[in-house]
Design an enzyme around this catalytic site. Sequence first.
Site, PDB file in Angstrom:
ATOM      1  N   PHE A   1       0.872  -1.185   0.000  1.00  0.00           N
ATOM      2  CA  PHE A   1       0.000   0.000   0.000  1.00  0.00           C
ATOM      3  C   PHE A   1       0.904   1.229   0.000  1.00  0.00           C
ATOM      4  CE2 PHE A   1      -3.611   2.613   0.917  1.00  0.00           C
ATOM      5  CZ  PHE A   1      -4.709   1.845   0.571  1.00  0.00           C
TER       6      PHE A   1
ATOM      7  N   GLN B   1      -7.234  15.479   4.456  1.00  0.00           N
ATOM      8  CA  GLN B   1      -6.743  14.764   3.284  1.00  0.00           C
ATOM      9  C   GLN B   1      -7.792  14.824   2.173  1.00  0.00           C
ATOM     10  OE1 GLN B   1      -6.112  10.305   3.413  1.00  0.00           O
ATOM     11  NE2 GLN B   1      -3.987  10.991   3.393  1.00  0.00           N
TER      12      GLN B   1
ATOM     13  N   HIS C   1      -8.850  13.503  -1.794  1.00  0.00           N
ATOM     14  CA  HIS C   1      -8.642  12.482  -2.824  1.00  0.00           C
ATOM     15  C   HIS C   1      -8.773  13.187  -4.179  1.00  0.00           C
ATOM     16  CE1 HIS C   1      -9.165   8.946  -5.295  1.00  0.00           C
ATOM     17  NE2 HIS C   1      -8.821   8.200  -4.271  1.00  0.00           N
TER      18      HIS C   1
ATOM     19  N   LEU D   1     -16.275   8.669  -4.865  1.00  0.00           N
ATOM     20  CA  LEU D   1     -14.895   8.364  -5.250  1.00  0.00           C
ATOM     21  C   LEU D   1     -14.795   7.591  -6.554  1.00  0.00           C
ATOM     22  CD1 LEU D   1     -12.760   7.062  -2.258  1.00  0.00           C
ATOM     23  CD2 LEU D   1     -12.304   8.946  -3.794  1.00  0.00           C
TER      24      LEU D   1
ATOM     25  N   GLU E   1      -8.391   5.089  -7.493  1.00  0.00           N
ATOM     26  CA  GLU E   1      -7.106   5.331  -8.146  1.00  0.00           C
ATOM     27  C   GLU E   1      -6.821   4.289  -9.229  1.00  0.00           C
ATOM     28  OE1 GLU E   1      -5.653   5.967  -4.445  1.00  0.00           O
ATOM     29  OE2 GLU E   1      -4.997   8.006  -4.842  1.00  0.00           O
TER      30      GLU E   1
ATOM     31  N   ARG F   1      -1.110  11.451  -4.562  1.00  0.00           N
ATOM     32  CA  ARG F   1      -2.412  12.121  -4.440  1.00  0.00           C
ATOM     33  C   ARG F   1      -2.293  13.643  -4.360  1.00  0.00           C
ATOM     34  NH1 ARG F   1      -6.143   8.665  -0.151  1.00  0.00           N
ATOM     35  NH2 ARG F   1      -6.437   6.871  -1.504  1.00  0.00           N
TER      36      ARG F   1
ATOM     37  N   HIS G   1     -11.599  13.915   2.069  1.00  0.00           N
ATOM     38  CA  HIS G   1     -11.670  12.478   2.325  1.00  0.00           C
ATOM     39  C   HIS G   1     -11.512  12.131   3.812  1.00  0.00           C
ATOM     40  CE1 HIS G   1     -11.532   8.340   1.177  1.00  0.00           C
ATOM     41  NE2 HIS G   1     -10.277   8.154   1.485  1.00  0.00           N
TER      42      HIS G   1
ATOM     43  N   ARG H   1      -2.251  11.566   6.666  1.00  0.00           N
ATOM     44  CA  ARG H   1      -2.407  10.180   7.124  1.00  0.00           C
ATOM     45  C   ARG H   1      -1.863   9.202   6.091  1.00  0.00           C
ATOM     46  NH1 ARG H   1      -6.130   6.354   5.980  1.00  0.00           N
ATOM     47  NH2 ARG H   1      -7.424   7.805   4.818  1.00  0.00           N
TER      48      ARG H   1
END
Lengths: 591, 86
Positions: free
Chosen positions: A119, A240, A242, A252, A255, A286, A353, A394
Amino acid sequence: MSIPVRKYDAVIVGAGGAGLRAAIQLSEAGLKTAVLSKVFPTRSHTVAAQGGVSASLGNSEQDHWHWHMYDTVKGSDWLGDQDAIEFMCRKAPEVVVELEHFGMPFDRTDEGKIYQRPFGGHMSNFGEKPVRRACAAADRTGHAMLHALYQRNVRAQTQFFVEWMALDLIRDEEGQVLGVIALEMETGEVVAFHAKATIFATGGAGRIFYSSTNAFINTGDGLGMAARAGIQLEDMEFWQFHPTGVAGAGVLITEGVRGEGGILRNSAGERFMERYAPNAKDLASRDVVSRAMVTEINEGRGCGPNKDFVTLDITHLPPETIMKRLPGIREISIQFAGIDPIKAPIPVVPTCHYQMGGIPTNYKGQVINDTGATVTGFYAAGECACASVHGANRLGTNSLLDLLVFGKSSGDTVIEDMASMPKAHKELPANFADKTLARLARLENQTNGSSVNDTRLAMQRTMQNHCGVFRFKDKLEEGVQKILEIEKQVAITEIKDKSKVWNTARVEALELDNLIEVAKATMICANARKESRGAHVRDDAPDTPEMPNGRNDKEWHKHTLWQRDGNKLSYKPVNMTPLSVETIALKTRSY
Amino acid sequence: MEREALNRLQWRCTRRALLELDLILGKFLAEEFPGLSEDDKQVFAVLADMEDHDLWPLVNGTEECEDARQAAVVAMLRKSEVRRPQ
């Protein structure tokens, strides 16, 4: 005027991941625990988390909690508290294995271990190369987690109050928290939950922005209540975003669409990411992609009649690829943008987000007041809390980890603290419900007031336009004035429906009372922080050789604290002393 | 449907776990629901009580609805387009 009082050892507000995890600790320890939730627990927004939960189990390759800690500190742009981050990363394997034992259906390896996948931002050996650390249950990790936690609570006989909205904290003159006042939607009854310990696990407040991936439930109720009770809010400038939310709707677009070859284009049809990130292009990180999108829009190259979005183009991909590799994306585009992506590009904008800031706590979940001391009887965990493990940004998969670790630790701390408390409940102050009842009465009797919907929309548009993913000095200054004007409208909201039972108009007005506190805190903190760090990026704090990424450690390596009364700001140092290892020293954040 | 029942349904349609369903169910309730037959209104209320991860695949067409009565209402939900001005 008095209201009915119910006594519990502990009351938890919110039944998402953090609230349910805390409740397990308390109920299994035999404490009489009430959990209040606006919705049935498995309807909480934790369900929407797809990516996974991180833990250095090392099931697929070598891993270590210290490497996880390093990635989290770096992700936070060194604003995260290193004691809390060490605590979280060290606890991660324990809470994930516990969850497995609660029945969480994790994906597994052929040998039957929890399967782990890579990730973004998770690396081995202090940033050397990607490591497989994310544990998931297909693309339903949050959903599966919430179900496992809920079932465990049923076993532990936790008492749930479903479709109840907490309205205010009860604090006495010494500042001790003695429970909450709450409204039962089905009856309209207002009740005090008198408790020795109160845990807030109310989630984020992403609905302060016009474009948000957050469900409508995320109205920052815990933050509003805390602020009204005189508790400061920490680091509220950090949100944050997106890059690809459907313009208008916020839904959303994963990605994975860019991973499969999707291209971002401006009004001239130009693939603009080639100018901003010549190598990674549309697959840049991002924040780089989000800023590029906003720059295109701000410089007049946005699409549509108002030139206020860019597009994500997959028309060049074969329809079979879209259907097979990107399931659901075509349907989302048709339903939320009115666009068939096989034929036309999807309108997208950077979309709010996740909230990094919140109610200040230590790593034990105890809420901290303006003197740095703990607030007796008050605890917080999850997105509403700021421990602070996420700092200025984050790391992916750390949100679900935060819920588990701090949900559990806040529960454990309540049990510890309660051992030294008197057996009897401390007496409620006289007239403890007055302010809440006055707020309800004001709403009831308001005439010639403002519309809840219109006022909320004005707040959301102001936040989006003045305090979005890329921030500008003039816009922020103007934004502060605008949001303070909107606050005046919130103070005079009027509802037409005066009925007692199932009055959703009243509840929505009360939610707006909470949202506006978060909006003010965010705008004022963002205006004050004159640097760029993590998710807070200002045009007037650009990347320079002296200050890489616009970060100014000399003046701004500190947490912001916003106080509701007088909108006062103060600052406190970042904890750079981990519990057992050496400090992870300040360094430029680059990937 | 009485105001109380309608408000309760509205709450359960617009305070979901997933934003996608907040948007679709909320709009459907405001615009399409009043014109439904009593039977279809009941079916919609049953659908609205489903878990988000069970309902969403039906509404976005990645899974088929096996219950014939529900399928008709699901088909209406699938056609529903939710757009706001940006």
